[in-house]
Design a protein around this motif. Sequence first.
Motif, PDB file in Angstrom:
ATOM      1  N   GLU A 185      75.475  31.325  27.516  1.00  0.00           N
ATOM      2  CA  GLU A 185      76.430  32.142  28.260  1.00  0.00           C
ATOM      3  C   GLU A 185      75.897  33.555  28.499  1.00  0.00           C
ATOM      4  O   GLU A 185      76.100  34.135  29.575  1.00  0.00           O
ATOM      5  N   ARG A 186      75.186  34.113  27.511  1.00  0.00           N
ATOM      6  CA  ARG A 186      74.592  35.440  27.709  1.00  0.00           C
ATOM      7  C   ARG A 186      73.516  35.397  28.791  1.00  0.00           C
ATOM      8  O   ARG A 186      73.387  36.328  29.604  1.00  0.00           O
ATOM      9  N   MET A 187      72.734  34.323  28.800  1.00  0.00           N
ATOM     10  CA  MET A 187      71.704  34.159  29.827  1.00  0.00           C
ATOM     11  C   MET A 187      72.342  34.105  31.219  1.00  0.00           C
ATOM     12  O   MET A 187      71.859  34.735  32.163  1.00  0.00           O
ATOM     13  N   LEU A 188      73.440  33.393  31.336  1.00  0.00           N
ATOM     14  CA  LEU A 188      74.143  33.299  32.613  1.00  0.00           C
ATOM     15  C   LEU A 188      74.727  34.637  33.031  1.00  0.00           C
ATOM     16  O   LEU A 188      74.731  34.985  34.221  1.00  0.00           O
ATOM     17  N   GLN A 189      75.220  35.394  32.083  1.00  0.00           N
ATOM     18  CA  GLN A 189      75.777  36.705  32.402  1.00  0.00           C
ATOM     19  C   GLN A 189      74.730  37.623  33.010  1.00  0.00           C
ATOM     20  O   GLN A 189      75.017  38.397  33.918  1.00  0.00           O
ATOM     21  N   THR A 190      73.487  37.526  32.518  1.00  0.00           N
ATOM     22  CA  THR A 190      72.423  38.361  33.081  1.00  0.00           C
ATOM     23  C   THR A 190      72.097  37.968  34.509  1.00  0.00           C
ATOM     24  O   THR A 190      71.528  38.768  35.263  1.00  0.00           O
ATOM     25  N   MET A 191      72.460  36.739  34.903  1.00  0.00           N
ATOM     26  CA  MET A 191      72.214  36.265  36.266  1.00  0.00           C
ATOM     27  C   MET A 191      73.466  36.369  37.130  1.00  0.00           C
ATOM     28  O   MET A 191      73.565  35.722  38.178  1.00  0.00           O
ATOM     29  N   GLY A 192      74.415  37.164  36.687  1.00  0.00           N
ATOM     30  CA  GLY A 192      75.604  37.398  37.490  1.00  0.00           C
ATOM     31  C   GLY A 192      76.631  36.290  37.428  1.00  0.00           C
ATOM     32  O   GLY A 192      77.573  36.263  38.229  1.00  0.00           O
ATOM     33  N   GLY A 193      76.463  35.365  36.503  1.00  0.00           N
ATOM     34  CA  GLY A 193      77.455  34.308  36.338  1.00  0.00           C
ATOM     35  C   GLY A 193      77.270  33.129  37.257  1.00  0.00           C
ATOM     36  O   GLY A 193      78.178  32.304  37.405  1.00  0.00           O
ATOM     37  N   HIS A 194      76.104  33.001  37.890  1.00  0.00           N
ATOM     38  CA  HIS A 194      75.874  31.921  38.843  1.00  0.00           C
ATOM     39  C   HIS A 194      74.945  30.866  38.253  1.00  0.00           C
ATOM     40  O   HIS A 194      74.014  31.187  37.518  1.00  0.00           O
ATOM     41  N   HIS A 195      75.184  29.615  38.609  1.00  0.00           N
ATOM     42  CA  HIS A 195      74.251  28.562  38.219  1.00  0.00           C
ATOM     43  C   HIS A 195      72.979  28.675  39.066  1.00  0.00           C
ATOM     44  O   HIS A 195      72.951  29.356  40.085  1.00  0.00           O
ATOM     45  N   TYR A 196      71.924  27.983  38.631  1.00  0.00           N
ATOM     46  CA  TYR A 196      70.661  28.005  39.371  1.00  0.00           C
ATOM     47  C   TYR A 196      70.775  27.150  40.630  1.00  0.00           C
ATOM     48  O   TYR A 196      71.356  26.060  40.613  1.00  0.00           O
ATOM     49  N   VAL A 197      70.211  27.653  41.713  1.00  0.00           N
ATOM     50  CA  VAL A 197      70.186  26.873  42.949  1.00  0.00           C
ATOM     51  C   VAL A 197      68.988  27.327  43.779  1.00  0.00           C
ATOM     52  O   VAL A 197      68.592  28.490  43.731  1.00  0.00           O
ATOM     53  N   ASN A 198      68.389  26.394  44.491  1.00  0.00           N
ATOM     54  CA  ASN A 198      67.343  26.698  45.457  1.00  0.00           C
ATOM     55  C   ASN A 198      67.537  25.776  46.660  1.00  0.00           C
ATOM     56  O   ASN A 198      68.547  25.086  46.755  1.00  0.00           O
ATOM     57  N   ARG A 199      66.601  25.770  47.581  1.00  0.00           N
ATOM     58  CA  ARG A 199      66.787  24.979  48.797  1.00  0.00           C
ATOM     59  C   ARG A 199      66.854  23.485  48.504  1.00  0.00           C
ATOM     60  O   ARG A 199      67.611  22.753  49.139  1.00  0.00           O
ATOM     61  N   SER A 200      66.041  23.022  47.567  1.00  0.00           N
ATOM     62  CA  SER A 200      66.083  21.596  47.228  1.00  0.00           C
ATOM     63  C   SER A 200      67.427  21.217  46.629  1.00  0.00           C
ATOM     64  O   SER A 200      67.984  20.162  46.943  1.00  0.00           O
ATOM     65  N   TYR A 201      67.967  22.065  45.758  1.00  0.00           N
ATOM     66  CA  TYR A 201      69.286  21.784  45.194  1.00  0.00           C
ATOM     67  C   TYR A 201      70.359  21.804  46.278  1.00  0.00           C
ATOM     68  O   TYR A 201      71.306  21.014  46.253  1.00  0.00           O
ATOM     69  N   LYS A 202      70.230  22.708  47.241  1.00  0.00           N
ATOM     70  CA  LYS A 202      71.194  22.734  48.344  1.00  0.00           C
ATOM     71  C   LYS A 202      71.145  21.435  49.140  1.00  0.00           C
ATOM     72  O   LYS A 202      72.180  20.884  49.530  1.00  0.00           O
ATOM     73  N   ARG A 203      69.929  20.958  49.410  1.00  0.00           N
ATOM     74  CA  ARG A 203      69.786  19.699  50.146  1.00  0.00           C
ATOM     75  C   ARG A 203      70.356  18.534  49.347  1.00  0.00           C
ATOM     76  O   ARG A 203      71.011  17.653  49.895  1.00  0.00           O
ATOM     77  N   ALA A 204      70.066  18.544  48.040  1.00  0.00           N
ATOM     78  CA  ALA A 204      70.586  17.470  47.188  1.00  0.00           C
ATOM     79  C   ALA A 204      72.109  17.461  47.192  1.00  0.00           C
ATOM     80  O   ALA A 204      72.744  16.413  47.351  1.00  0.00           O
ATOM     81  N   GLU A 205      72.724  18.631  47.032  1.00  0.00           N
ATOM     82  CA  GLU A 205      74.182  18.716  47.000  1.00  0.00           C
ATOM     83  C   GLU A 205      74.798  18.312  48.333  1.00  0.00           C
ATOM     84  O   GLU A 205      75.811  17.607  48.380  1.00  0.00           O
ATOM     85  N   GLU A 206      74.191  18.745  49.435  1.00  0.00           N
ATOM     86  CA  GLU A 206      74.698  18.364  50.755  1.00  0.00           C
ATOM     87  C   GLU A 206      74.640  16.854  50.946  1.00  0.00           C
ATOM     88  O   GLU A 206      75.578  16.235  51.454  1.00  0.00           O
TER      89      GLU A 206
END
Length: 346
Positions: A185-206
């Motif tokens: 949770e502390r690691m996520l807080q340093t990233m603004g509270g967002h999960h990891y995503v990139n273009r491949s993850y966007k394509r996978a989710e779509e």
Amino acid sequence: MPKREDFGDVELRILVIGSSGPSQFLLTNFILGREEFSEEVCSIASSQKNVGEIVGRRVAVVNGPNLYDKGMSKSKMRKELKKSMCLSTPGPHAILITFDLEKICPNDMKTPKLVKDKFGENVLNYTMILLVYDGHLRGRALNDKVMRTDWHLRELVEQCNCRYHVFSKNWRNRSGSRELLHKIERMLQTMGGHHYVNRSYKRAEESVRNEERKLRKKRRSETERTCRELEEQFQGDELCWQMDTVNARVGAEIRAEAELQNSWLRTSLAVGLGLGFVAGAAMGMIVCSVEGPAGMVVGGAVGGVMGGASGAAAQLAIEHLDDRVGTHSANFNTVFVNRFYRAPPV
């Protein structure tokens, strides 16, 4: 600007990756608090997902392939890594790389870079080193071993911004589970509270969402019939509860099927092979045209085979190039039914 996720309400998606041996499977048991994998399991034939709780927090754990599995071909490895991405869409909150603390080897130093190559440029911002340990050191002495005494361990951990956690080979001892959750949770807080995503993850989710829509359409009449039957049996709050239960079950089944069967997972490598075959065949026919019709046929066949391999490599290179750009995305979280993510015993 994407909306910040509420940690307490969202199912925590964890992608577990191992370099070799049983460490990643012991970690999965530790997180879930149950023996999902026996102690003899050192690798799995197919990426899989299991759900449970850690310190009362809903969690989905995705196990990918061991990155140095010598028994897995490169094409199979690529397929399983893509499958692990589909199972952790819309993106993992944490990527945990596991090692046996007493068996760290020089080759393991390359693992964070390998993970970055496979999952994108910014993935190490969401990555933590997990060390399984069953020795006598505790507290400061154990910390000194990791961060001071053993330079290779320090170098490994520093690649992930000095984020690490030690857990016991006796995974039933979950005394450190709360600490692990807090570190994530502390690691996520340093990233603004967002999960990891990139273009491949966007394509996978779509692709997963598109598949979900198709499956919902196929099952619409079945779902409507079930709802009519419930309306004949129940009323008021009981009817609402029954309806919600059915909708959750159907939604989980559809999501599970869509994550394992979608166009992005099915066709990306096929596209690379197909384009490469066509281009290679054409080039082979041109080069061998001096030999006459027979030479063109042979040259086309050979060129097609070589071009197919090149096309697959090019497709993979394109995917890696896409992953250089990382963005943040907020998305819905789905209720999963555990049995739909279990692979056959290996």
